[in-house]
Scaffold this motif. Structure first.
Motif, PDB file in Angstrom:
ATOM      1  N   PRO C  19       0.818  -1.223   0.000  1.00 16.50           N
ATOM      2  CA  PRO C  19       0.000   0.000   0.000  1.00 16.50           C
ATOM      3  C   PRO C  19       0.852   1.272   0.000  1.00 16.50           C
ATOM      4  CG  PRO C  19      -0.089  -1.109   2.143  1.00 16.50           C
ATOM      5  CD  PRO C  19       0.582  -2.047   1.198  1.00 16.50           C
ATOM      6  N   GLU C  20       1.998   1.210   0.647  1.00 14.47           N
ATOM      7  CA  GLU C  20       2.812   2.425   0.720  1.00 14.47           C
ATOM      8  C   GLU C  20       3.296   2.825  -0.681  1.00 14.47           C
ATOM      9  OE1 GLU C  20       5.386   2.219   3.996  1.00 14.47           O
ATOM     10  OE2 GLU C  20       5.789   4.376   4.015  1.00 14.47           O
ATOM     11  N   PHE C 131      -3.007  12.972   7.250  1.00 13.00           N
ATOM     12  CA  PHE C 131      -1.661  13.323   6.785  1.00 13.00           C
ATOM     13  C   PHE C 131      -1.028  12.162   6.020  1.00 13.00           C
ATOM     14  CE2 PHE C 131      -2.441  14.798  11.210  1.00 13.00           C
ATOM     15  CZ  PHE C 131      -2.839  16.080  10.879  1.00 13.00           C
ATOM     16  N   ASP C 132      -0.097  12.523   5.147  1.00 13.75           N
ATOM     17  CA  ASP C 132       0.672  11.505   4.437  1.00 13.75           C
ATOM     18  C   ASP C 132       2.144  11.644   4.820  1.00 13.75           C
ATOM     19  OD1 ASP C 132       1.720   9.623   2.677  1.00 13.75           O
ATOM     20  OD2 ASP C 132       1.741  11.037   0.984  1.00 13.75           O
ATOM     21  N   HIS C 133       2.642  10.659   5.534  1.00 14.94           N
ATOM     22  CA  HIS C 133       4.040  10.704   5.969  1.00 14.94           C
ATOM     23  C   HIS C 133       4.381  12.055   6.615  1.00 14.94           C
ATOM     24  CE1 HIS C 133       4.109   7.277   3.180  1.00 14.94           C
ATOM     25  NE2 HIS C 133       5.081   6.823   3.936  1.00 14.94           N
ATOM     26  N   VAL C 269      -2.982  -5.281   5.227  1.00 16.23           N
ATOM     27  CA  VAL C 269      -2.533  -4.415   6.326  1.00 16.23           C
ATOM     28  C   VAL C 269      -2.585  -2.934   5.906  1.00 16.23           C
ATOM     29  CG1 VAL C 269      -0.803  -4.126   8.139  1.00 16.23           C
ATOM     30  CG2 VAL C 269      -0.921  -6.273   6.862  1.00 16.23           C
ATOM     31  N   GLN C 276      -5.505   9.028   2.586  1.00 14.59           N
ATOM     32  CA  GLN C 276      -4.111   9.483   2.683  1.00 14.59           C
ATOM     33  C   GLN C 276      -3.691  10.295   1.461  1.00 14.59           C
ATOM     34  OE1 GLN C 276      -1.576   6.182   3.572  1.00 14.59           O
ATOM     35  NE2 GLN C 276       0.332   7.366   3.463  1.00 14.59           N
TER      36      GLN C 276
ATOM     37  N   PHE D 103      -0.445   3.831  12.747  1.00 13.31           N
ATOM     38  CA  PHE D 103      -1.123   3.382  11.535  1.00 13.31           C
ATOM     39  C   PHE D 103      -0.109   2.968  10.474  1.00 13.31           C
ATOM     40  CE2 PHE D 103      -4.394   6.269  13.367  1.00 13.31           C
ATOM     41  CZ  PHE D 103      -5.381   5.321  13.532  1.00 13.31           C
ATOM     42  N   PRO D 104      -0.548   2.145   9.525  1.00 12.28           N
ATOM     43  CA  PRO D 104       0.386   1.632   8.519  1.00 12.28           C
ATOM     44  C   PRO D 104       0.639   2.618   7.371  1.00 12.28           C
ATOM     45  CG  PRO D 104      -1.792   0.705   8.150  1.00 12.28           C
ATOM     46  CD  PRO D 104      -1.893   1.552   9.395  1.00 12.28           C
ATOM     47  N   HIS D 105       1.593   2.289   6.548  1.00 11.48           N
ATOM     48  CA  HIS D 105       1.928   2.952   5.265  1.00 11.48           C
ATOM     49  C   HIS D 105       1.945   4.480   5.301  1.00 11.48           C
ATOM     50  CE1 HIS D 105      -2.455   3.359   4.456  1.00 11.48           C
ATOM     51  NE2 HIS D 105      -2.577   2.060   4.659  1.00 11.48           N
ATOM     52  N   GLY D 106       2.315   5.037   6.482  1.00 14.22           N
ATOM     53  CA  GLY D 106       2.550   6.485   6.515  1.00 14.22           C
ATOM     54  C   GLY D 106       1.337   7.356   6.667  1.00 14.22           C
ATOM     55  N   ILE D 107       0.159   6.762   6.862  1.00 22.25           N
ATOM     56  CA  ILE D 107      -1.014   7.597   7.096  1.00 22.25           C
ATOM     57  C   ILE D 107      -0.999   8.086   8.545  1.00 22.25           C
ATOM     58  CG2 ILE D 107      -2.577   5.720   7.784  1.00 22.25           C
ATOM     59  CD1 ILE D 107      -4.847   7.220   6.318  1.00 22.25           C
TER      60      ILE D 107
END
Lengths: 330, 330, 330, 330
Positions: C19-20, C131-133, C269, C276, D103-107
Motif C-alpha cells: 500500500p505504501e 496526513f501523508d508521511h 494491512v 491518505q 497506523f500503517p503505510h505512513g497515514i
C-alpha cells in the motif's frame, strides 16, 4: 517587571532580570534526576514510605476530619485562560423523572455527568504537568512522555496508591499575616519563614511529609470574591524555597492558592519558575487551590499541626493532574 | 423472569413475582427516616463517627496502601446505557508543545480535561441517586431534591469530609467461591454468608464500618474482558441482606461489581430493588466498581481484614454520586 | 490480509501487498500541492466557485428539502475506538423547572449542552484530518499545522462560507446493488462504475460539484442495527478512484458510510489509503455518515439527480472536521 | 427598573410596571396555538414552504456566499451564567502524532472533540427553549415536553430539513444608527421602524421569510471587546414588534445580538418577555448571535437585501436549540 519584592531572590544570588539563569542555577543544586533510578515515575513520592503512614496514623487523636477541597461548580475562579473553565455538571435524570415509569416497582434514579479541566479546582499537579526546556521528570523528553494520548509514563494513575501519610500545616497566614490571618498578595514566603512558622507552631517538618501552606488568600476570596484568584497576584512560596523543598525531602506541598508560588513571580517576565524546577527536577507533587481554613482553625485551637492526610488523585489514565478531595484526620 | 436463585428471597417470605411488595415489606422493617432528624442529609454516614476513625487508625500496622480504584479511561465497561460513556480524557497542551515558546525561560506545561458520567467507574452512589416511589432519603420528595440543577439537599458535597474510617473486607470470592476466589455471576450472597465470611476471616463487622465485599467478578473481567460487567449478570448481595445492612449499622458498603446487588435481581421483572431500599430508606452509601483484588490478596496473606479506609468523593456541588479513588492503609 | 476484491487495484497496476508504494504512485499522479498557491487553505473548495452556486440554484425546481444528516444521539454507531463516543446531550434546565420561579412574569426556559467527538456522526473531514508521511495539505508539516491547540492553518473555520453549490447524487446502491438498492460490504466502487452510474441516471458530474455517493449501507443498518458501521466492513470507493476524483475536479465527495472508501481496504494491512491521498494531496473534503436515502428515493422517482446543496460546517476554530446537517433543495 | 425607553410599550397600551399583563395581552392577540393542528411541532416553519425556496433560489444572482456564524471557541462572550461556557475544543490526536507509527503505510490522522452549551454562539432557539407559565408551543405542558432526556416533542431534529428559504436583511444599524451603522445599547426597534427599514432598503418582507435584523452591536464588540454581549444591554426588537412578527407571518427572525429583543427589556423587573410570546405562542424560531456584518456590507453596496439562506441546525435528538452556521447566497 514584577511588582513583587525581589530581595529574597537577590539575597540568594539570583538576578531578577534573568529567570532562565536562576532556574539553571537552582536545578544545578537540587535536581534529583536518577536518585531513584532511571525508570522512576514517582519522584518525591518515594519519600512517602509506609513508615510515614504509621507516623501519620499516630497523629489521629480525635478522629475529626476535614475536607481540604474547594467546591467543584460553576461558581469557581476559572475564566477561560488556557481553555480552563469551571466544571460543568449536568444531570442525565433527576428526581423529577422519578415517577416516569421507565423502571419497574417504583424505583427511580438520577445520574449525572461532568466536563471539567483537571486543573479547575482543588488539584494535584502530576509529574507530567510541567517541563523544563522540554525535559520532564527524571530527564525524559517531554515530547515522548506527554502526547495527545496523555502522559504515557508518569500519568497520575502511577501515583494512585501513594498520597496518604503525615500531613503538616504551616499556617503562614496566621504566623506572618494580618489580624485575619491572611498574607497580602505578592508576598513571597521564604525558607527562613517556613522554618519560623514551624518553630512558632511547635511542629517539625520531616522527610516524607505532605506540607500544607496556608496563606489566607482563599479565605479572603470568600469575603471579596474570586478576583484574580486563578492566575493573578497571590502570596506564595518564594523561588528561593526550592532548596528548602529539596533539603527537607518533603513528599509534596500544597497551598490554598492557585499556583503555590508567589505571584507575580520574583523575576521580570517570568511564569512559575518554581514549578519549572519543582516538578521536573525535584519530582515534587504540588497541590493547588486547597481549602485549609477549617483545618487551620482547629490546629490553631489546640496547637497541633500534624494529621493523617489522604489526598487520592482520581485514577485517570495518562492524566497530568487530578482533582482531589484531600481528607485530613486529626 | 430472573435466572437467579430465588431461594433466599422465598425463605425470607418474599414473592419473587412481586418485587414491589417485597420492597414495601423491607422498607417497613428497615427504614431510617427521621432517625437523625428531619433535616438530616448524611444518612448512614452519621454512624461513621470520629471514634470510628480512631478505630480505623488503629488498624494501620505496616503503612502499606492500596488504591481500590479501577482505571478511568476509554477501556472501561460502559457501552452507552443511560448515556453512560467511558471517560473521555483529552489534552489541552502536551509535551510536544513544550518547546513552542508560549512561555518564558524554558518552562512548558501540559493541561488536560475530562468529560465523564459520575457513574462511569469506581464510584459512590450518593443519597440523591435512587428513589422509592418518588421519595428520596429521609422521606423528601425526589422532585424537590434533585432537579436539573443537581441535588440541592443531599448533594455529594455534604459528604465530602466523612468517608474516612475503619474498613473491613469480606472476601466472598475467596470464602464462598472457586479455586480462583471468584463467585459465579447470578450468585446471591446472603446475610448468613456475610456473617460466615466474617467468622472464617476472623474479623468483626461493627457499626460505622465501611464494608467492602469482594466477589471476584472484577478479577474475572481482567482475564475475560468486560463482557456485561456494566449492568449484566453478576454475583452480589441478595435482596435479603437489607436487614443485615440495617441491623449491622454499617456506614457504607462497596463491591467490586457494577451494582452491589446480585444480577439478575432475585425477582421477575425487577431492577435493583436493594438500591431502592438501601439508598432512600437506609440512607446508605453504596460503592460500586471498586478494585478489591490487591487488598484482598494482602489480607489473605496475613489474615487481617480491617484497615484504615479513606474514600473521599469529589466535592462536586449537587452531584448524586462521585468518582472516587479509595485508599486502604493497612 | 484484506477480504476485499483487489482486482481493481491490481488492474490499475498496484500491488495489494504494498500500500505504501500504491499511495506514492497515486500521489505522483494526482497531487495538487501548489495548484492554488503556497498559502492555500481551501484545496478542492477552490473549485466550488460562485458560478457553481448559480448552477446549483438553477437545480431548484420544487423547493423540496432533504436533511442529509443522521441523528446525533447516544443511539449512534460509535463504540469508543480512538476515544470516539456517541454524542452526550444533557439538559441544563428542563420544562419541569419551568414553573420554579427563577425568572419573572411566568417565563421559563430550557438550555442544553453537548459533548461529542467532531467525527461521531454526519460530518466533514477537514484538511487537517489526515496526513501523508507527516505532511498535511499543500505540503505543510503536519506537526506545524495541527497541534494540541487545533489546526492553526486549515481549521474548518476557513471553509465556513464555502460549502454551498451544486450537489449530484450517484446512487451506487440502486444502480449496482441488490433489489433493495444496497451494495454488499467490501464492495469497491470503481471509477468506471461512477461514470456508469452517472450515465444510467442521466446526470453529468462537473468540476466544482459536491458528489454524494449512496451505497445503501446506511439503509441496511436501519433494518439490521449498526453492527460494524463505525469502522467495520463497508462498500465504498476503490482506491483506484483517486484519479477520477482528481480528473473530475469535484469539490467534495460524501457517502452514506463511515469512511468513504471500501472496507476492508484493498490492500493487505492497510488503513484508509484513499484518505491518505485525497485529503493531504487532493485537498478534498470528504463527507461521511450522510443519510442519502430520502433524497435518493425522490431522485429515483423523478429522474433528476442534481440539487442545490448547502453543507455548512460549524465554525469551530481550529477543528479538523465538523458535524454537519447538509440540506439538499430540489 | 429598566433604563430602556418605554415609550413604545406605553404607546401600545402596555404598563411597563406589569410585564405579566403585557405578555397576557400580547398572547391574546397573537397566539397561534392550534393553527396547524394539535400535533404540530414546526410552528412558524410551516410558513416556510417549498414555494419559498423557489423564491429564495431566485435571489441567487452572483453566487457569492456569506457565513453568518460567529466563531465557536474559547474567545467567545460566555462567562458562565446558567452554566453557559464558551466551547471547549480539544484534540484527540494531532499532527505531532502523525509520525508515531500507530497506523500503517505512513497515514496519520487528527481527531477532535467539543464540549459546549448549544446556546454558546451562533444558534437557533428551538421551540422547546422557552415556556409561558409552564406551557410550551401549541399549548403543551412544558413539563411533559422537555425532561432531562431532552425535548421529546419539538426537539430540534424535527426542524432539520426546514430552515432553507428566502432570507431578508433589515439593516437597522445602517438605517437607524450612527455613522458606523450601529445602534446604541438599549435601543428598542419598533414595528414602524422595521417597516421603514424595508422601505428605505427597497425590499419587501413576505410571509415565510427568514428575517435577519442587524443592529451593529456585534460589529461594535469587534472594536471594543465582548463586554456584556452575553446578556447585557443591547439594541433589539421592542416587545411591541410581536404583532409585526405575527402579522407578517415570517418563518423565523435572527439578530446579531445575544437575545433578539432589546436589553434591558422595556419593563421593570423583566426578562425576555418577547421570547415568552414569540417561542411558545408564535412558534417562532429565533436566531441569536449571528454575524450579519459581511452580508450587510455587500447588501449596502448593491442595494439588494434578499438572498437564499440555509441555516441548518445540527440534528441533535431532543435538543432545545442548536449551533448553526447559516449560509447566505446572493
Amino acid at each position: 517587571m514584577t511588582s513583587t519584592d525581589t530581595s529574597a531572590v537577590v539575597a540568594a544570588g539570583y538576578d531578577p532580570a534573568k529567570p532562565e539563569e536562576a532556574v539553571a542555577a537552582a536545578v544545578a543544586r537540587v535536581s534529583r534526576w536518577g536518585r531513584w533510578g532511571a525508570d522512576d515515575v514517582l519522584g518525591s513520592l518515594n519519600l512517602l514510605t509506609p513508615a510515614k503512614r504509621l507516623e501519620g496514623a499516630a497523629c489521629v487523636r480525635t478522629g475529626t476530619t476535614f475536607s481540604l477541597s474547594q467546591a467543584f461548580d460553576m461558581d469557581g475562579p476559572q475564566s477561560g485562560w488556557r481553555r480552563r473553565t469551571n466544571p460543568v455538571h449536568t444531570m442525565l435524570d433527576t428526581g423529577r423523572e422519578a415517577l416516569d415509569g421507565v423502571f419497574p416497582h417504583g424505583i427511580g434514579g438520577a445520574d449525572d455527568v461532568i466536563a471539567m479541566p483537571l486543573q479547575c479546582s482543588t488539584q494535584w499537579d502530576g509529574l507530567g504537568h510541567i517541563f523544563d526546556h522540554g525535559k520532564a521528570w527524571n530527564g525524559r523528553e517531554a515530547a515522548d512522555v506527554v502526547t495527545s494520548g496523555g502522559d504515557a509514563v508518569t500519568g497520575i494513575e502511577t501515583a494512585a496508591a501513594h498520597l496518604a501519610g503525615r500531613g503538616v500545616l504551616l499556617d503562614a497566614g496566621r504566623v506572618l499575616g494580618d489580624d485575619r490571618g491572611e498574607l497580602p498578595d505578592s508576598y513571597p514566603i521564604t525558607a527562613e519563614e517556613l522554618d519560623e512558622i514551624a518553630r512558632v507552631q511547635g511542629v517539625e517538618v520531616r522527610p516524607g511529609d505532605i506540607v500544607c501552606v496556608r496563606t489566607g488568600q482563599y479565605a479572603r476570596t470568600r469575603r471579596e470574591g474570586w478576583g484574580g484568584y486563578a492566575g493573578g497576584p497571590a502570596p506564595g512560596l518564594s523561588f528561593t524555597t526550592l532548596d528548602w523543598l529539596h533539603d527537607s525531602d518533603v513528599a509534596a506541598i500544597a497551598t490554598d492558592t492557585w499556583g503555590v508560588e508567589v505571584r507575580p513571580n520574583e523575576f521580570e517576565v517570568a511564569f512559575q519558575p518554581l514549578h519549572q524546577v519543582a516538578i521536573p527536577h525535584l519530582g515534587l507533587f504540588l497541590g493547588e487551590m486547597w481549602d485549609l481554613d477549617g483545618l487551620a482553625a482547629h490546629c490553631a485551637a489546640d496547637g497541633r499541626y500534624d494529621f493523617f492526610l489522604t489526598a487520592a488523585p482520581l485514577r485517570i489514565t495518562g492524566a497530568v493532574g487530578s482533582p482531589v478531595n484531600p481528607i485530613a484526620v486529626r
